[in-house]
Design an enzyme around this catalytic site. Structure first.
Site, short mmCIF file in Angstrom:
data_model
loop_
_atom_site.label_atom_id
_atom_site.label_comp_id
_atom_site.label_asym_id
_atom_site.label_seq_id
_atom_site.Cartn_x
_atom_site.Cartn_y
_atom_site.Cartn_z
CG ASP A 13 24.28 52.98 52.44
OD1 ASP A 13 25.44 53.29 52.13
OD2 ASP A 13 23.79 51.87 52.23
CE LYS A 75 27.14 50.66 51.14
NZ LYS A 75 25.83 50.16 50.71
CB CYS A 108 22.89 49.00 53.34
SG CYS A 108 22.34 49.18 51.62
#
Length: 179
Positions: A13, A75, A108
């Site tokens: 990310d 995602k 995350c």
């Protein structure tokens, strides 16, 4: 110890809108570039995930431009392991060690790490290539990952651990990258 034949690098990310809010972002970006370049010298596979790419935007060009042949896996879950495409890509590589870097450490990166450990994967968190919006949240995320069984490392430690010997062209290339 990390082994080139057992390891993958997972980038989590590192996306524009969020990446630019990270604590000590310039150091983070520099370390991510060193890590990716070094991993490529060593021939270690890279998996790359993006959280809600429509909402958060693409991976920063400082990283994405180094990965022209790798496609990101989009995602919506915080943990990459709750994404079937990611799990399939991980299985296809048939590696048991994951070197993880990215953002945010306490969300995350942490949730992915915890799930990978639950799957029996040996996770090494690159502590100088992860970040959160605050130093406190980064510290909390790192501690939580250690508590679930992940190991801590750094860009240079990981690259030299994978390299094993101080000689040859890969060694010279890694030296150029980390200096």
């Amino acid at each position: 110890m990390l082994k080139t034949e057992d390891t993958i690098l997972l980038l989590v990310d590192i996306q524009g809108k969020l990446a630019h809010l990270m604590h000590d972002k310039q150091r983070l970006f520099e370390n991510l570039q060193k890590l990716v370049k070094g991993i490529q010298v060593l021939g270690v596979p890279i998996l790359w995930v993006e959280q809600n790419p429509i909402g958060l935007g693409p991976t920063i060009p400082e990283v994405a431009d180094l990965l022209p042949t790798v496609k990101p896996i989009g995602k919506m879950s915080f943990s990459s392991c709750r994404n079937d495409r990611f799990l399939q890509a991980l299985r296809n590589l048939n590696r048991r060690q994951v070197l993880i870097a990215g953002i945010e450490t306490h969300i995350c990166v942490y949730q992915t790490t915890a799930d990978l450990v639950d799957l029996g994967v040996e996770v090494h968190v690159v502590t100088d290539a992860v970040s959160s919006r605050s130093a406190e949240n980064k510290a909390i995320g790192l501690q939580k990952m250690r508590d679930v069984g992940a190991r801590w490392t750094s860009v240079e430690t990981a690259l030299f651990e994978l390299l094993k010997v101080a000689g040859g062209e890969p060694f010279k290339e890694i030296l150029r990258i980390v200096k």
